[in-house]
Design a protein around this motif. Structure first.
Motif, PDB file in Angstrom:
ATOM      1  N   HIS A 150       0.810  -1.214   0.000  1.00  0.00           N
ATOM      2  CA  HIS A 150       0.000   0.000   0.000  1.00  0.00           C
ATOM      3  C   HIS A 150       0.848   1.272   0.000  1.00  0.00           C
ATOM      4  CE1 HIS A 150      -4.075  -1.929   1.263  1.00  0.00           C
ATOM      5  NE2 HIS A 150      -3.507  -2.526   0.250  1.00  0.00           N
ATOM      6  N   PHE A 151       2.167   1.103   0.013  1.00  0.00           N
ATOM      7  CA  PHE A 151       3.068   2.230  -0.220  1.00  0.00           C
ATOM      8  C   PHE A 151       3.355   2.392  -1.711  1.00  0.00           C
ATOM      9  CE2 PHE A 151       3.549   1.878   4.234  1.00  0.00           C
ATOM     10  CZ  PHE A 151       4.144   3.043   4.711  1.00  0.00           C
ATOM     11  N   GLU A 152       2.696   1.579  -2.545  1.00  0.00           N
ATOM     12  CA  GLU A 152       2.964   1.557  -3.975  1.00  0.00           C
ATOM     13  C   GLU A 152       1.792   2.117  -4.774  1.00  0.00           C
ATOM     14  OE1 GLU A 152       5.504  -2.635  -3.523  1.00  0.00           O
ATOM     15  OE2 GLU A 152       3.623  -2.562  -4.654  1.00  0.00           O
ATOM     16  N   TRP A 153       2.103   2.940  -5.751  1.00  0.00           N
ATOM     17  CA  TRP A 153       1.133   3.402  -6.742  1.00  0.00           C
ATOM     18  C   TRP A 153       0.746   2.205  -7.601  1.00  0.00           C
ATOM     19  CZ3 TRP A 153       2.138   6.771 -11.601  1.00  0.00           C
ATOM     20  CH2 TRP A 153       1.053   7.640 -11.827  1.00  0.00           C
ATOM     21  N   PRO A 154      -0.513   2.052  -7.999  1.00  0.00           N
ATOM     22  CA  PRO A 154      -0.920   0.879  -8.788  1.00  0.00           C
ATOM     23  C   PRO A 154      -0.104   0.737 -10.073  1.00  0.00           C
ATOM     24  CG  PRO A 154      -2.848   2.055  -7.985  1.00  0.00           C
ATOM     25  CD  PRO A 154      -1.669   2.918  -7.663  1.00  0.00           C
ATOM     26  N   LEU A 155       0.225  -0.497 -10.434  1.00  0.00           N
ATOM     27  CA  LEU A 155       1.050  -0.727 -11.621  1.00  0.00           C
ATOM     28  C   LEU A 155       0.374  -0.251 -12.907  1.00  0.00           C
ATOM     29  CD1 LEU A 155       2.746  -4.204 -11.020  1.00  0.00           C
ATOM     30  CD2 LEU A 155       3.857  -1.971 -11.191  1.00  0.00           C
ATOM     31  N   GLU A 156      -0.957  -0.306 -12.935  1.00  0.00           N
ATOM     32  CA  GLU A 156      -1.616   0.191 -14.146  1.00  0.00           C
ATOM     33  C   GLU A 156      -1.389   1.693 -14.340  1.00  0.00           C
ATOM     34  OE1 GLU A 156      -4.906  -0.494 -10.990  1.00  0.00           O
ATOM     35  OE2 GLU A 156      -3.096  -1.510 -11.727  1.00  0.00           O
ATOM     36  N   ARG A 157      -1.212   2.428 -13.240  1.00  0.00           N
ATOM     37  CA  ARG A 157      -0.890   3.855 -13.354  1.00  0.00           C
ATOM     38  C   ARG A 157       0.541   4.041 -13.871  1.00  0.00           C
ATOM     39  NH1 ARG A 157      -4.535   6.667  -9.830  1.00  0.00           N
ATOM     40  NH2 ARG A 157      -6.552   5.703 -10.278  1.00  0.00           N
ATOM     41  N   TRP A 158       1.436   3.164 -13.430  1.00  0.00           N
ATOM     42  CA  TRP A 158       2.792   3.221 -13.965  1.00  0.00           C
ATOM     43  C   TRP A 158       2.792   2.954 -15.473  1.00  0.00           C
ATOM     44  CZ3 TRP A 158       7.137   4.860 -11.534  1.00  0.00           C
ATOM     45  CH2 TRP A 158       7.116   4.938 -10.136  1.00  0.00           C
ATOM     46  N   SER A 159       1.917   2.060 -15.920  1.00  0.00           N
ATOM     47  CA  SER A 159       1.810   1.797 -17.367  1.00  0.00           C
ATOM     48  C   SER A 159       1.364   3.052 -18.106  1.00  0.00           C
ATOM     49  CB  SER A 159       0.814   0.664 -17.617  1.00  0.00           C
ATOM     50  OG  SER A 159       1.230  -0.544 -17.028  1.00  0.00           O
ATOM     51  N   GLU A 160       0.387   3.750 -17.556  1.00  0.00           N
ATOM     52  CA  GLU A 160      -0.076   5.000 -18.167  1.00  0.00           C
ATOM     53  C   GLU A 160       1.026   6.045 -18.165  1.00  0.00           C
ATOM     54  OE1 GLU A 160      -3.953   6.423 -16.795  1.00  0.00           O
ATOM     55  OE2 GLU A 160      -4.300   4.435 -15.929  1.00  0.00           O
ATOM     56  N   LEU A 161       1.803   6.080 -17.088  1.00  0.00           N
ATOM     57  CA  LEU A 161       2.907   7.043 -16.996  1.00  0.00           C
ATOM     58  C   LEU A 161       3.946   6.780 -18.079  1.00  0.00           C
ATOM     59  CD1 LEU A 161       4.301   9.320 -15.355  1.00  0.00           C
ATOM     60  CD2 LEU A 161       5.410   7.522 -14.017  1.00  0.00           C
ATOM     61  N   VAL A 162       4.314   5.519 -18.268  1.00  0.00           N
ATOM     62  CA  VAL A 162       5.284   5.157 -19.307  1.00  0.00           C
ATOM     63  C   VAL A 162       4.757   5.560 -20.680  1.00  0.00           C
ATOM     64  CG1 VAL A 162       6.390   3.210 -20.474  1.00  0.00           C
ATOM     65  CG2 VAL A 162       6.351   3.311 -17.959  1.00  0.00           C
ATOM     66  N   ALA A 163       3.469   5.345 -20.920  1.00  0.00           N
ATOM     67  CA  ALA A 163       2.890   5.716 -22.215  1.00  0.00           C
ATOM     68  C   ALA A 163       2.925   7.229 -22.430  1.00  0.00           C
ATOM     69  CB  ALA A 163       1.447   5.207 -22.297  1.00  0.00           C
ATOM     70  N   LEU A 173       5.067   9.280 -21.173  1.00  0.00           N
ATOM     71  CA  LEU A 173       6.456   9.725 -21.302  1.00  0.00           C
ATOM     72  C   LEU A 173       7.204   8.866 -22.320  1.00  0.00           C
ATOM     73  CD1 LEU A 173       7.271  10.246 -17.507  1.00  0.00           C
ATOM     74  CD2 LEU A 173       6.628  11.991 -19.181  1.00  0.00           C
ATOM     75  N   ALA A 174       6.514   8.480 -23.391  1.00  0.00           N
ATOM     76  CA  ALA A 174       7.082   7.546 -24.376  1.00  0.00           C
ATOM     77  C   ALA A 174       8.367   8.077 -25.001  1.00  0.00           C
ATOM     78  CB  ALA A 174       6.047   7.259 -25.459  1.00  0.00           C
ATOM     79  N   GLY A 211       8.007  -3.650 -22.220  1.00  0.00           N
ATOM     80  CA  GLY A 211       9.215  -3.629 -23.042  1.00  0.00           C
ATOM     81  C   GLY A 211      10.332  -2.810 -22.421  1.00  0.00           C
ATOM     82  N   LEU A 212      10.415  -2.821 -21.099  1.00  0.00           N
ATOM     83  CA  LEU A 212      11.408  -2.021 -20.391  1.00  0.00           C
ATOM     84  C   LEU A 212      12.452  -2.926 -19.740  1.00  0.00           C
ATOM     85  CD1 LEU A 212       9.024   0.547 -18.657  1.00  0.00           C
ATOM     86  CD2 LEU A 212      10.513   0.965 -20.620  1.00  0.00           C
TER      87      LEU A 212
END
Length: 309
Positions: A172-185, A187-188, A211-212
């Motif tokens: 619960h100290f972590e931002w959801p991984l799906e949000r990280w996916s959106e962030l990567v997209a 900042l492509a 693909g990281l």
């Protein structure tokens, strides 16, 4: 006092938590400016303390017991303890004649020279202050700006942006991984510079879907020491990167940046300040709004300014 001449080093037991070890660094530097020191630490911190170049470093293994800890303390006659735990317990049977540390119920039985910690009224202060006060009580000058400078980077520093979505403090100290996916997209255009610090299989699997590249375990120390920017969950890793001079953006949820932000004014705190935070809970009893309500566009906006700078 530390200004007196000594013919033997002061041994210092590093905090077990890597974040706390980073917070103790300015105080240890101040002490080492006055006398010889020997650092005893967990083996995962050895690269950090060796890079700081303050004195001899004696690591203990991941599965060390009290006997192994006692062996690491061979030759010590005076030691500074920051906290209770394995190394503090080992001092009781290691024949160390002088043990120094903050007066607390947890450390009481371990200390021959406790240093009173008088509580001060006022607003919350950063955790680094606890270590600085102890160094000052020992006669050092911990507020000298030299002691807050970055550890020199190794040769061949990396032009990388390291993403670190995981936290050992709890999911619960972590931002959801799906949000990280959106962030990567979003900042492509920066994707060629991204690397993922992935201490568990879950984050490794996520990185593969994006693909990281994942930083191999044996390269984590060099990556933390050489990266330019780190975007991370509230975890120990941005504190290590900051100690080597990286600029860090930390996504806070149930933690408190006033208490635990990376040292230095250049770092960025990103959070959705929920009514119930900070709670420091590893598992949220409600709806984890401090993480789920932190929107991607807000993070992207903050990071664009940070990375361009």
């Amino acid at each position: 006092m530390l200004s007196q001449p000594y013919d033997h080093p002061l041994w210092i037991a590093a905090p077990l938590c890597v974040r706390e070890a980073c917070f103790s660094l300015p105080a240890v530097r101040a002490i080492a400016d006055k006398r010889m020191v020997t650092l005893v630490c967990h083996e995962t911190q050895a690269y950090f303390w060796r890079a700081a170049d303050l004195g001899e470093v004696r690591p203990i293994g991941r599965k060390a017991d009290k006997k192994a800890a006692m062996a690491a303390l061979t030759g010590a006659s005076e030691i500074l303890l920051w906290e209770a735990g394995l190394l503090a317990d080992a001092t009781l049977k290691a024949g160390i004649t002088k043990t120094i540390g903050p007066a607390s119920p947890e450390l009481a039985k371990h200390l021959t020279h406790p240093i009173p910690q008088a509580p001060k009224p006022g607003p919350m202060e950063h955790a680094v202050r606890r270590y600085l006060r102890i160094a000052a009580e020992l006669g050092a000058d911990p507020l000298d700006r030299r002691f807050f400078e970055p550890i020199p980077r190794p040769e061949g520093e990396l032009e990388t942006v390291v993403l670190s979505p995981a936290s050992p403090f709890g999911s619960h100290f972590e931002w959801p991984l799906e949000r990280w996916s959106e962030l990567v997209a979003e900042l492509a255009d920066l994707k060629p510079w991204f690397q993922i610090l992935a201490p568990d299989s879950r984050v490794s699997a996520w990185a593969e879907t994006q693909g990281l590249p994942v930083v191999p375990e044996e390269q984590i120390p060099a990556t933390l020491a050489g990266c330019h920017v780190m975007v991370a969950a509230d975890s120990p890793w941005p504190h290590v990167a900051a100690a080597f001079g990286a600029t860090c953006a930390v996504l806070y949820g149930p933690g408190e940046p006033v208490l635990h932000r990376p040292l230095g004014q250049q770092h960025l705190v990103i959070r959705r300040k929920a009514e119930c935070s900070p709670c420091f809970a590893a598992k949220c009893p409600m709806d984890l709004r401090c993480q789920n309500d932190l929107q991607v566009d807000r993070v992207v906006e903050a990071l664009r300014g940070l990375i361009s700078a």
